[in-house]
Scaffold this active site. Structure first.
Site, PDB file in Angstrom:
ATOM      1  CG  ASP A 105      51.063  13.720 -10.534  1.00 26.02           C
ATOM      2  OD1 ASP A 105      51.307  14.160 -11.673  1.00 26.02           O
ATOM      3  OD2 ASP A 105      50.525  12.613 -10.341  1.00 26.02           O
ATOM      4  CD  GLU A 106      55.711  11.955 -14.246  1.00 30.23           C
ATOM      5  OE1 GLU A 106      56.495  11.141 -14.752  1.00 30.23           O
ATOM      6  OE2 GLU A 106      54.518  12.081 -14.600  1.00 30.23           O
TER       7      GLU A 106
END
Length: 493
Positions: A105-106
């Site tokens: 998610d990053e």
């Protein structure tokens, strides 16, 4: 340092929990906590509604239940998280060839390298469009930070949370950092932060005032130099598109310590097989087999064996792991086991097959590493197991998800990501022939007629995910381990 904020950092907001809320209309706007549901489980992600109660990532699940007893507690669905992550990463790769994923998610993106942005105005427009594109493609929100360096871009995305965009203009970095806590800087964890606090250093500005020599005296040469540079907003690290994996590993934590030596051996073999599946999935092989054992008293032992050359053969890895196990005393009980492979390569040395002692046992069908443990046991389970939060399908009622199970019953809420509101709930026997596990549905897709899966009648949940633990058994990897891929799901009973 650049003279334009063309490094972008994207951080999806409460990613796991947001995916669950997007796929389950009944959970939207409610406290959702994703993680291991057993006694030793930890919180992987908490929705912002749950964070109001003080719940946060890495918190023991028991503590989370005390703080938010009425929240929805779900087992991770790593398959859909990876699918959504790939959609997001695809959007980032359209902006630049230099995309550096940090997790599902990053990621960092070098907008300048892709010609997507060259000054503050163009960078801001790209960031705003990216957030809109992510919302349109996945239905989820992401926070974006833009700055002239990776460190500052990450700080900006933290400031933007939730669901925002922050641009740090070149020339304003020192003033922005000055009042922030020393813990804001990369590499300053609890231990370093406490060491600085005892020296009277609490803010980034106080780090700069202390001077480089004092920081070297306090923290050592390498750490002191790096920290002083960051306090002055100096960060020359480039965005790296491909970060080479150094190891592949899997591990499991057990709710009840394992004392049976035979069972320990079987678990090690299962872990070895899962590790090899991840190796093959990444197109890798490795030379060094590593065994990790955490015993009943929390002492952790690691043993390793280096082979003549790289392998991705499950028989070789299994036997090497079992040889390593022979050197470990497990009589007091084992709470965690892990198997890993290092010394990675993108080829396999065939003559390593000869290292397998005795006749090799050929596999049947390979199982998904995220498959619940009960489905992998050699002996058939007494009853079917249903995992809280996971997808199911009923021949009559359509698609739904497991709210909970126990006492021979499973409670299902029938709804889909496209449902207009919360779906109906029904309770079935765990061996109901009309109920089966199902693949997750896309969070966003083109509408094609009927609503499907919204039907259903009433019923009372048994062992539901909303603060109830009836018969739940936890099994999950402790936070921090796991190499390529993710931890296996928890299996409610």
């Amino acid at each position: 340092m650049r003279n334009a904020p063309t490094i972008l950092h994207l951080d999806m907001d409460a990613f796991y929990a947001s995916v669950e809320q997007a796929s389950k209309p009944s959970l939207r706007g409610k406290a959702v906590i994703v993680g291991g549901l057993g006694p030793r489980g930890v919180v992987a992600t908490a929705s912002y509604e749950a964070r109001v109660f003080g719940v946060h990532s890495a918190m023991p699940m028991g503590q989370a239940r005390r703080l938010a007893p009425n929240a929805a507690y779900l087992v991770p669905r790593f398959g859909i998280y990876r699918d959504v992550s790939e959609q997001v990463m695809g959007l980032l790769r359209e902006l630049s060839p230099l995309v550096e994923p940090l997790s599902l998610d990053e990621a960092f993106v070098d907008l300048e390298a892709g010609g997507a942005a060259w000054d503050e105005e163009s960078a801001r427009l790209v960031g705003a469009k990216l957030r809109a594109d992510i919302q349109a493609v996945t239905g989820l929100a992401g926070s974006v930070g833009l700055a002239a360096s990776k460190m500052l871009a990450k700080i900006a995305s933290e400031e933007a949370k939730p669901d925002g965009l922050v641009v740090i203009e070149p020339g304003t970095e020192r003033a922005l950092l000055a009042p922030m806590s020393v813990r804001t800087l990369p590499g300053v964890g609890p231990a370093t932060g406490d060491h600085l606090r005892r020296a009277g250093i609490h803010t980034v500005d106080e780090i700069a005032e202390a001077g480089e020599d004092e920081l070297v005296r306090l923290l050592g040469k390498a750490h002191g130099h790096a920290l002083y540079a960051m306090a002055l907003a100096h960060d020359e690290r480039p965005v790296v598109a491909e970060r080479e994996a150094k190891s592949v590993s899997v591990e499991d934590t057990y709710d009840v310590d394992i004392h049976d030596r035979v069972r320990v051996g079987l678990e090690v073999q299962r872990l070895a097989d899962r590790c090899v599946r991840r190796l093959r999935g990444a197109g890798l092989s490795g030379r060094t087999i590593v065994l990790k054992v955490r015993r009943f008293d929390f002492s952790t032992l690691t043993r390793s064996e280096t082979l003549r050359g790289p392998t991705d053969d499950p028989g070789v890895v299994r036997e090497a792991a079992l040889r390593l196990l022979d050197s470990v005393d497990t009589t007091g009980g084992v709470r965690l086991l892990g198997v890993g492979v290092t010394g990675l390569a993108d080829y396999t040395q065939e003559d390593l097959f000869a290292q397998v002692a005795g006749e090799r046992v050929e596999h049947g069908e390979e199982r998904d590493p995220e498959e619940p443990l009960a489905e992998r046991e050699a002996a058939p389970p007494v009853e079917r197991r249903w995992v809280a939060g996971h997808d199911v399908r009923h021949v009559e009622y359509g698609h739904g998800w497991v709210q909970g199970s126990g006492l021979g019953r499973v409670t299902v809420r029938f709804e889909t990501p496209e449902s207009s509101g919360p779906g109906r709930v029904r309770t079935f026997r765990v061996d109901d022939p009309g109920l089966e596990a199902a693949d997750p549905l896309p969070l966003v897709r083109a509408r094609s007629g009927g609503a499907g899966g919204d039907a259903g009648g009433g019923g009372h949940g048994v062992g539901g995910v909303f603060g109830v633990e009836a018969g739940l058994l936890g099994r999950e990897r402790e936070r921090g381990g796991g190499g390529v891929g993710e931890a296996p799901p928890v299996v409610p009973g």
